[in-house]
Scaffold this motif. Structure first.
Motif, PDB file in Angstrom:
ATOM      1  N   GLY A 152       0.780  -1.239   0.000  1.00  0.00           N
ATOM      2  CA  GLY A 152       0.000   0.000   0.000  1.00  0.00           C
ATOM      3  C   GLY A 152       0.807   1.281   0.000  1.00  0.00           C
ATOM      4  O   GLY A 152       0.220   2.377  -0.059  1.00  0.00           O
ATOM      5  N   SER A 153       2.113   1.179   0.056  1.00  0.00           N
ATOM      6  CA  SER A 153       2.910   2.399  -0.013  1.00  0.00           C
ATOM      7  C   SER A 153       2.865   2.966  -1.428  1.00  0.00           C
ATOM      8  O   SER A 153       2.751   2.215  -2.402  1.00  0.00           O
ATOM      9  CB  SER A 153       4.347   2.134   0.403  1.00  0.00           C
ATOM     10  N   THR A 154       2.934   4.283  -1.536  1.00  0.00           N
ATOM     11  CA  THR A 154       2.759   4.941  -2.835  1.00  0.00           C
ATOM     12  C   THR A 154       3.912   5.869  -3.166  1.00  0.00           C
ATOM     13  O   THR A 154       4.595   6.394  -2.276  1.00  0.00           O
ATOM     14  CB  THR A 154       1.454   5.747  -2.863  1.00  0.00           C
ATOM     15  N   ASN A 155       4.106   6.058  -4.461  1.00  0.00           N
ATOM     16  CA  ASN A 155       5.054   7.044  -4.976  1.00  0.00           C
ATOM     17  C   ASN A 155       4.421   7.730  -6.172  1.00  0.00           C
ATOM     18  O   ASN A 155       3.664   7.099  -6.924  1.00  0.00           O
ATOM     19  CB  ASN A 155       6.367   6.374  -5.406  1.00  0.00           C
ATOM     20  N   TYR A 156       4.767   8.995  -6.345  1.00  0.00           N
ATOM     21  CA  TYR A 156       4.207   9.773  -7.450  1.00  0.00           C
ATOM     22  C   TYR A 156       5.309  10.519  -8.182  1.00  0.00           C
ATOM     23  O   TYR A 156       6.315  10.920  -7.590  1.00  0.00           O
ATOM     24  CB  TYR A 156       3.182  10.786  -6.935  1.00  0.00           C
ATOM     25  N   ALA A 157       5.094  10.719  -9.475  1.00  0.00           N
ATOM     26  CA  ALA A 157       5.978  11.595 -10.220  1.00  0.00           C
ATOM     27  C   ALA A 157       5.852  13.004  -9.658  1.00  0.00           C
ATOM     28  O   ALA A 157       4.765  13.420  -9.238  1.00  0.00           O
ATOM     29  CB  ALA A 157       5.601  11.574 -11.697  1.00  0.00           C
ATOM     30  N   ASP A 158       6.947  13.735  -9.670  1.00  0.00           N
ATOM     31  CA  ASP A 158       6.923  15.097  -9.135  1.00  0.00           C
ATOM     32  C   ASP A 158       5.871  15.951  -9.836  1.00  0.00           C
ATOM     33  O   ASP A 158       5.250  16.817  -9.214  1.00  0.00           O
ATOM     34  CB  ASP A 158       8.301  15.743  -9.284  1.00  0.00           C
ATOM     35  N   SER A 159       5.667  15.691 -11.120  1.00  0.00           N
ATOM     36  CA  SER A 159       4.753  16.510 -11.907  1.00  0.00           C
ATOM     37  C   SER A 159       3.293  16.351 -11.494  1.00  0.00           C
ATOM     38  O   SER A 159       2.460  17.193 -11.847  1.00  0.00           O
ATOM     39  CB  SER A 159       4.897  16.177 -13.391  1.00  0.00           C
ATOM     40  N   VAL A 160       2.962  15.298 -10.759  1.00  0.00           N
ATOM     41  CA  VAL A 160       1.562  15.063 -10.385  1.00  0.00           C
ATOM     42  C   VAL A 160       1.347  15.040  -8.876  1.00  0.00           C
ATOM     43  O   VAL A 160       0.211  14.894  -8.420  1.00  0.00           O
ATOM     44  CB  VAL A 160       1.010  13.757 -10.994  1.00  0.00           C
ATOM     45  N   LYS A 161       2.412  15.189  -8.103  1.00  0.00           N
ATOM     46  CA  LYS A 161       2.271  15.147  -6.642  1.00  0.00           C
ATOM     47  C   LYS A 161       1.298  16.219  -6.175  1.00  0.00           C
ATOM     48  O   LYS A 161       1.371  17.373  -6.590  1.00  0.00           O
ATOM     49  CB  LYS A 161       3.632  15.356  -5.978  1.00  0.00           C
ATOM     50  N   GLY A 162       0.393  15.807  -5.303  1.00  0.00           N
ATOM     51  CA  GLY A 162      -0.606  16.728  -4.790  1.00  0.00           C
ATOM     52  C   GLY A 162      -1.831  16.838  -5.670  1.00  0.00           C
ATOM     53  O   GLY A 162      -2.838  17.425  -5.259  1.00  0.00           O
ATOM     54  N   ARG A 163      -1.766  16.290  -6.878  1.00  0.00           N
ATOM     55  CA  ARG A 163      -2.902  16.375  -7.802  1.00  0.00           C
ATOM     56  C   ARG A 163      -3.491  15.003  -8.136  1.00  0.00           C
ATOM     57  O   ARG A 163      -4.641  14.929  -8.564  1.00  0.00           O
ATOM     58  CB  ARG A 163      -2.482  17.064  -9.104  1.00  0.00           C
ATOM     59  N   CYS A 164      -2.716  13.954  -7.946  1.00  0.00           N
ATOM     60  CA  CYS A 164      -3.167  12.617  -8.312  1.00  0.00           C
ATOM     61  C   CYS A 164      -3.097  11.680  -7.110  1.00  0.00           C
ATOM     62  O   CYS A 164      -2.206  11.831  -6.262  1.00  0.00           O
ATOM     63  CB  CYS A 164      -2.310  12.042  -9.441  1.00  0.00           C
ATOM     64  N   THR A 165      -4.009  10.742  -7.084  1.00  0.00           N
ATOM     65  CA  THR A 165      -4.036   9.742  -6.025  1.00  0.00           C
ATOM     66  C   THR A 165      -4.309   8.371  -6.630  1.00  0.00           C
ATOM     67  O   THR A 165      -5.305   8.194  -7.344  1.00  0.00           O
ATOM     68  CB  THR A 165      -5.129  10.050  -4.989  1.00  0.00           C
ATOM     69  N   ILE A 166      -3.427   7.429  -6.336  1.00  0.00           N
ATOM     70  CA  ILE A 166      -3.634   6.049  -6.762  1.00  0.00           C
ATOM     71  C   ILE A 166      -4.282   5.282  -5.616  1.00  0.00           C
ATOM     72  O   ILE A 166      -3.933   5.473  -4.447  1.00  0.00           O
ATOM     73  CB  ILE A 166      -2.306   5.383  -7.204  1.00  0.00           C
ATOM     74  N   SER A 167      -5.241   4.446  -5.952  1.00  0.00           N
ATOM     75  CA  SER A 167      -5.913   3.647  -4.936  1.00  0.00           C
ATOM     76  C   SER A 167      -6.343   2.332  -5.558  1.00  0.00           C
ATOM     77  O   SER A 167      -6.275   2.160  -6.782  1.00  0.00           O
ATOM     78  CB  SER A 167      -7.121   4.389  -4.358  1.00  0.00           C
ATOM     79  N   ARG A 168      -6.779   1.403  -4.718  1.00  0.00           N
ATOM     80  CA  ARG A 168      -7.206   0.116  -5.235  1.00  0.00           C
ATOM     81  C   ARG A 168      -8.320  -0.447  -4.375  1.00  0.00           C
ATOM     82  O   ARG A 168      -8.400  -0.170  -3.178  1.00  0.00           O
ATOM     83  CB  ARG A 168      -6.030  -0.852  -5.309  1.00  0.00           C
ATOM     84  N   ASP A 169      -9.150  -1.246  -5.006  1.00  0.00           N
ATOM     85  CA  ASP A 169     -10.213  -1.976  -4.330  1.00  0.00           C
ATOM     86  C   ASP A 169      -9.937  -3.457  -4.568  1.00  0.00           C
ATOM     87  O   ASP A 169     -10.220  -3.968  -5.658  1.00  0.00           O
ATOM     88  CB  ASP A 169     -11.576  -1.555  -4.888  1.00  0.00           C
ATOM     89  N   ASN A 170      -9.360  -4.113  -3.581  1.00  0.00           N
ATOM     90  CA  ASN A 170      -8.967  -5.508  -3.763  1.00  0.00           C
ATOM     91  C   ASN A 170     -10.168  -6.415  -4.010  1.00  0.00           C
ATOM     92  O   ASN A 170     -10.062  -7.407  -4.732  1.00  0.00           O
ATOM     93  CB  ASN A 170      -8.174  -5.982  -2.557  1.00  0.00           C
ATOM     94  N   ALA A 171     -11.289  -6.073  -3.423  1.00  0.00           N
ATOM     95  CA  ALA A 171     -12.477  -6.906  -3.599  1.00  0.00           C
ATOM     96  C   ALA A 171     -12.960  -6.879  -5.050  1.00  0.00           C
ATOM     97  O   ALA A 171     -13.539  -7.849  -5.537  1.00  0.00           O
ATOM     98  CB  ALA A 171     -13.586  -6.441  -2.667  1.00  0.00           C
ATOM     99  N   LYS A 172     -12.700  -5.770  -5.721  1.00  0.00           N
ATOM    100  CA  LYS A 172     -13.136  -5.622  -7.109  1.00  0.00           C
ATOM    101  C   LYS A 172     -11.981  -5.824  -8.084  1.00  0.00           C
ATOM    102  O   LYS A 172     -12.175  -5.700  -9.306  1.00  0.00           O
ATOM    103  CB  LYS A 172     -13.744  -4.228  -7.323  1.00  0.00           C
ATOM    104  N   ASN A 173     -10.788  -6.105  -7.577  1.00  0.00           N
ATOM    105  CA  ASN A 173      -9.601  -6.223  -8.441  1.00  0.00           C
ATOM    106  C   ASN A 173      -9.468  -5.010  -9.362  1.00  0.00           C
ATOM    107  O   ASN A 173      -9.210  -5.145 -10.569  1.00  0.00           O
ATOM    108  CB  ASN A 173      -9.645  -7.512  -9.265  1.00  0.00           C
ATOM    109  N   THR A 174      -9.655  -3.847  -8.796  1.00  0.00           N
ATOM    110  CA  THR A 174      -9.660  -2.618  -9.580  1.00  0.00           C
ATOM    111  C   THR A 174      -8.725  -1.591  -8.962  1.00  0.00           C
ATOM    112  O   THR A 174      -8.675  -1.449  -7.740  1.00  0.00           O
ATOM    113  CB  THR A 174     -11.084  -2.043  -9.674  1.00  0.00           C
ATOM    114  N   VAL A 175      -8.014  -0.900  -9.839  1.00  0.00           N
ATOM    115  CA  VAL A 175      -7.097   0.161  -9.439  1.00  0.00           C
ATOM    116  C   VAL A 175      -7.623   1.469 -10.005  1.00  0.00           C
ATOM    117  O   VAL A 175      -8.166   1.497 -11.114  1.00  0.00           O
ATOM    118  CB  VAL A 175      -5.687  -0.112  -9.991  1.00  0.00           C
TER     119      VAL A 175
END
Length: 121
Positions: free
Chosen positions: A55-78
């Protein structure tokens, strides 16, 4: 057949938001790492966001603060939530995931087909 299917791309004005989805279909035991990449015309494919299996995350500098990655394991969806979009965010966005499949050793690398995001000025 195991595959990643992206959706949610489209045309949006500067400052707008989009949420990209990447659904893993087929017979899957679990999802390991997940990531989103993007490729603009004439440019290389670059990492946008990464989420490890823990669950640890990393972002490109160009999108930090504007993008969020997440996932729903029950739905196998990111997901990739993108806010405050800029014209320079225009690209084809690709989902990448490491999948654990029944009867197959290790973590297998899969890519989606890509979804176009266009941000108008």
């Amino acid at each position: 057949q195991v595959q990643l299917v992206e959706s949610g791309g489209g045309l949006v004005q500067t400052g707008g938001s989009l949420r990209l989805s990447c659904a893993a279909s087929g017979n899957i035991n679990s999802i390991g790492f997940t990531a989103w990449y993007r490729q603009a015309p004439g440019k290389q494919r670059d990492l946008v966001a990464f989420m490890s299996s823990s669950g640890s995350t990393n972002y490109a500098d160009s999108v930090k603060g504007r993008c969020t990655i997440s996932r729903d394991n029950a739905k196998n969806t990111v997901y990739l939530q993108m806010n405050s979009l800029k014209p320079e965010d225009t690209a084809v966005y690709y989902c990448n995931a490491g999948l654990v499949l029944p009867g197959r050793p290790g973590i297998l690398d899969y890519w989606g087909q890509g979804t176009q995001v266009t941000v108008s000025s």
